[in-house]
Each structure stands twice: as C-alpha cells, then as structure tokens.
Design a protein around this motif. Structure first.
Motif, PDB file in Angstrom:
ATOM      1  N   ASP A 198       1.874  54.386  35.459  1.00  0.00           N
ATOM      2  CA  ASP A 198       2.097  52.958  35.500  1.00  0.00           C
ATOM      3  C   ASP A 198       2.085  52.568  33.867  1.00  0.00           C
ATOM      4  OD1 ASP A 198       2.730  50.382  36.139  1.00  0.00           O
ATOM      5  OD2 ASP A 198       0.848  49.974  36.227  1.00  0.00           O
ATOM      6  N   GLY A 199       3.237  51.939  33.318  1.00  0.00           N
ATOM      7  CA  GLY A 199       3.461  51.672  32.039  1.00  0.00           C
ATOM      8  C   GLY A 199       4.396  52.443  31.204  1.00  0.00           C
ATOM      9  N   ASN A 200       4.695  53.777  31.772  1.00  0.00           N
ATOM     10  CA  ASN A 200       5.569  54.648  31.193  1.00  0.00           C
ATOM     11  C   ASN A 200       7.012  54.219  31.446  1.00  0.00           C
ATOM     12  OD1 ASN A 200       7.169  56.636  30.065  1.00  0.00           O
ATOM     13  ND2 ASN A 200       5.994  58.287  31.148  1.00  0.00           N
ATOM     14  N   ASP A 201       7.477  53.047  30.919  1.00  0.00           N
ATOM     15  CA  ASP A 201       8.837  52.418  31.125  1.00  0.00           C
ATOM     16  C   ASP A 201       9.778  53.368  30.919  1.00  0.00           C
ATOM     17  OD1 ASP A 201       7.150  50.118  31.726  1.00  0.00           O
ATOM     18  OD2 ASP A 201       7.542  49.362  29.899  1.00  0.00           O
ATOM     19  N   GLN A 202       9.819  54.225  29.775  1.00  0.00           N
ATOM     20  CA  GLN A 202      11.089  55.185  29.684  1.00  0.00           C
ATOM     21  C   GLN A 202      11.159  56.041  30.856  1.00  0.00           C
ATOM     22  OE1 GLN A 202      10.776  57.340  26.055  1.00  0.00           O
ATOM     23  NE2 GLN A 202      12.563  58.339  26.075  1.00  0.00           N
ATOM     24  N   ALA A 203      10.071  56.648  31.390  1.00  0.00           N
ATOM     25  CA  ALA A 203      10.401  57.406  32.381  1.00  0.00           C
ATOM     26  C   ALA A 203      10.657  56.844  33.670  1.00  0.00           C
ATOM     27  CB  ALA A 203       8.873  58.310  32.795  1.00  0.00           C
ATOM     28  N   PHE A 204      10.334  55.473  33.955  1.00  0.00           N
ATOM     29  CA  PHE A 204      10.583  54.776  35.109  1.00  0.00           C
ATOM     30  C   PHE A 204      12.204  54.368  34.914  1.00  0.00           C
ATOM     31  CE2 PHE A 204       6.407  53.302  35.972  1.00  0.00           C
ATOM     32  CZ  PHE A 204       6.416  53.441  37.490  1.00  0.00           C
ATOM     33  N   ALA A 205      12.715  54.168  33.838  1.00  0.00           N
ATOM     34  CA  ALA A 205      14.161  53.808  33.563  1.00  0.00           C
ATOM     35  C   ALA A 205      14.835  55.164  33.800  1.00  0.00           C
ATOM     36  CB  ALA A 205      14.385  53.222  32.108  1.00  0.00           C
ATOM     37  N   PHE A 206      14.429  56.291  33.296  1.00  0.00           N
ATOM     38  CA  PHE A 206      15.104  57.483  33.488  1.00  0.00           C
ATOM     39  C   PHE A 206      15.281  57.821  34.901  1.00  0.00           C
ATOM     40  CE2 PHE A 206      15.076  62.163  33.922  1.00  0.00           C
ATOM     41  CZ  PHE A 206      15.968  62.489  33.045  1.00  0.00           C
ATOM     42  N   TYR A 207      14.126  57.827  35.773  1.00  0.00           N
ATOM     43  CA  TYR A 207      14.172  58.270  37.126  1.00  0.00           C
ATOM     44  C   TYR A 207      14.944  57.263  38.223  1.00  0.00           C
ATOM     45  CZ  TYR A 207      10.902  61.711  35.663  1.00  0.00           C
ATOM     46  OH  TYR A 207      10.292  62.952  35.008  1.00  0.00           O
ATOM     47  N   ARG A 208      14.874  56.032  37.674  1.00  0.00           N
ATOM     48  CA  ARG A 208      15.621  55.070  38.663  1.00  0.00           C
ATOM     49  C   ARG A 208      17.221  55.439  38.144  1.00  0.00           C
ATOM     50  NH1 ARG A 208      11.385  50.877  37.402  1.00  0.00           N
ATOM     51  NH2 ARG A 208      10.221  50.448  39.546  1.00  0.00           N
ATOM     52  N   ALA A 209      17.578  55.555  37.014  1.00  0.00           N
ATOM     53  CA  ALA A 209      18.882  55.688  36.672  1.00  0.00           C
ATOM     54  C   ALA A 209      19.307  57.033  37.238  1.00  0.00           C
ATOM     55  CB  ALA A 209      19.128  55.833  35.134  1.00  0.00           C
ATOM     56  N   HIS A 210      18.363  57.868  37.850  1.00  0.00           N
ATOM     57  CA  HIS A 210      18.852  59.369  38.631  1.00  0.00           C
ATOM     58  C   HIS A 210      18.494  59.140  40.136  1.00  0.00           C
ATOM     59  CE1 HIS A 210      19.042  60.477  34.306  1.00  0.00           C
ATOM     60  NE2 HIS A 210      20.112  61.033  34.617  1.00  0.00           N
ATOM     61  N   GLY A 211      18.401  57.963  40.647  1.00  0.00           N
ATOM     62  CA  GLY A 211      18.162  57.855  42.158  1.00  0.00           C
ATOM     63  C   GLY A 211      16.924  57.885  42.682  1.00  0.00           C
ATOM     64  N   PHE A 212      15.902  57.715  41.857  1.00  0.00           N
ATOM     65  CA  PHE A 212      14.519  57.695  42.166  1.00  0.00           C
ATOM     66  C   PHE A 212      14.135  56.360  42.607  1.00  0.00           C
ATOM     67  CE2 PHE A 212      14.491  61.957  40.629  1.00  0.00           C
ATOM     68  CZ  PHE A 212      13.644  62.445  41.151  1.00  0.00           C
ATOM     69  N   GLU A 213      13.292  56.091  43.677  1.00  0.00           N
ATOM     70  CA  GLU A 213      12.877  54.735  44.011  1.00  0.00           C
ATOM     71  C   GLU A 213      11.162  54.956  44.134  1.00  0.00           C
ATOM     72  OE1 GLU A 213      14.806  53.603  47.688  1.00  0.00           O
ATOM     73  OE2 GLU A 213      16.541  53.311  46.504  1.00  0.00           O
ATOM     74  N   GLU A 214      10.799  53.871  43.846  1.00  0.00           N
ATOM     75  CA  GLU A 214       9.090  53.715  43.813  1.00  0.00           C
ATOM     76  C   GLU A 214       8.920  53.762  45.355  1.00  0.00           C
ATOM     77  OE1 GLU A 214       5.355  50.841  43.139  1.00  0.00           O
ATOM     78  OE2 GLU A 214       7.076  50.848  41.545  1.00  0.00           O
ATOM     79  N   ALA A 215       7.794  54.673  45.823  1.00  0.00           N
ATOM     80  CA  ALA A 215       7.579  54.813  47.337  1.00  0.00           C
ATOM     81  C   ALA A 215       5.970  54.357  47.521  1.00  0.00           C
ATOM     82  CB  ALA A 215       7.722  56.138  47.739  1.00  0.00           C
TER      83      ALA A 215
END
Length: 174
Positions: free
Chosen positions: A138-155
């Motif tokens: 939590d707080g690693n916004d760059q990683a969140f943005a990368f993974y969301r852009a590649h189809g990952f969703e928070e579970a």
C-alpha cells in the motif's frame, strides 16, 4: 534518452541462476530504497534484509522461476514467480494455492523502456493456471498504476501489524 527507449529489443531475457546472486543483490540495492523508502524507510530496509540477501536468493532459486533482463551484459530487471506454497511465509487468509509473481523490478535507470512489460508478458505466458496473483505494498502508487494498466484488479487487502498493508491483485489470464 529517446534512442535508448527505442532499443528495448536489446534487452535479453533469460532464466536466473545462482551465479546471478551478486547482480540480484545489487539490483535490490538500486530498486528497493526508491520504491519503498518514501512509503516507510524502515520497511525498505526490512525488504533488503529479508528478501534481497544472497542466502534468500540461494534458497529461493530452486523453488521459483526467475527471469532476468540484461542490457549490455548487466542485469537491469528481474521477476520471480511460482506457487504460493513455495513461499517462506504463511498466508492464513488464503485457502488453496495460487500462482504468484513475487517480484518484478526494473532498475531506475532502465524504467520506462518496456522491460517490465516484457517480463510481465513472459510470466503470464508461463503461468500454468488461469490466474496470476501478486502483492503490492500500500502506497506503491507506481506499481499499482502499472499493474492496473496491465489488467490486474485489487482482490484482497491484508494488514501487516505496523507495516504498510499488503494489497493482493489478481489477473484472469484465460
């Protein structure tokens, strides 16, 4: 720099070996402080001390798959992935097993070149199941943005007793 950004194809992807352990440690020292230091400096040091040591890599390499990206003979990125059951940690909130990408890190001098995207695509092609999971702090916004852009969703979101939360993300692959 524009020329370098166009030369992403010159990154060679290959499996990691025990001979790569010094390069992996050096990569950790380059990526962990800028990634986690702004979130929590003590957490960044904990990451280096627990997960980026030669001993941990020597123990982990036989358990998980690891891919490295090299440019000009230097390791500039890495990813590791495997079954949750191969981990050294307990996950009481998880039932069953899952395929997890444990690490995906690109040296700061080589970010933005598509190397992380290439490594992720390779991992997705190698996963045997229908889903790929990963943890993001939590707080690693760059990683969140990368993974969301590649189809990952928070579970799932898991509190970690005084450390930043672990956020589990999932992507359906098939």
């Amino acid at each position: 720099m524009a020329e370098t950004r166009e030369r992403v194809a010159d990154a060679v992807l290959r499996p990691g070996t025990v001979e790569d352990i010094p390069a992996l440690r050096a990569l950790g020292e380059a990526v962990v402080p800028p990634t986690y230091g702004p979130i929590d400096a003590a957490y960044a040091q904990l990451m280096l001390d627990q997960w980026w040591t030669p001993e941990r890599f020597a123990d982990t390499l036989p358990r998980v798959r690891m891919l490295l990206a090299e440019r000009d003979g230097q390791v500039v990125a890495m990813t590791s992935f495997g079954r949750l059951s191969a981990s050294h940690r307990d996950f009481p909130h998880v039932t069953g097993d899952r395929e997890v990408m444990w690490k995906l890190y690109v040296h700061p001098d080589h970010q933005g070149l598509g190397i992380g995207r290439r490594l992720l695509a390779e991992v997705e092609a190698m996963v045997e199941g229908d889903e790929l999971w990963l943890e993001v702090v939590d707080g690693n916004d760059q990683a969140f943005a990368f993974y969301r852009a590649h189809g990952f969703e928070e579970a799932e979101r898991v509190g970690d007793r005084g450390w930043p939360d672990d956020v589990w993300m999932r992507k359906s692959l098939r």
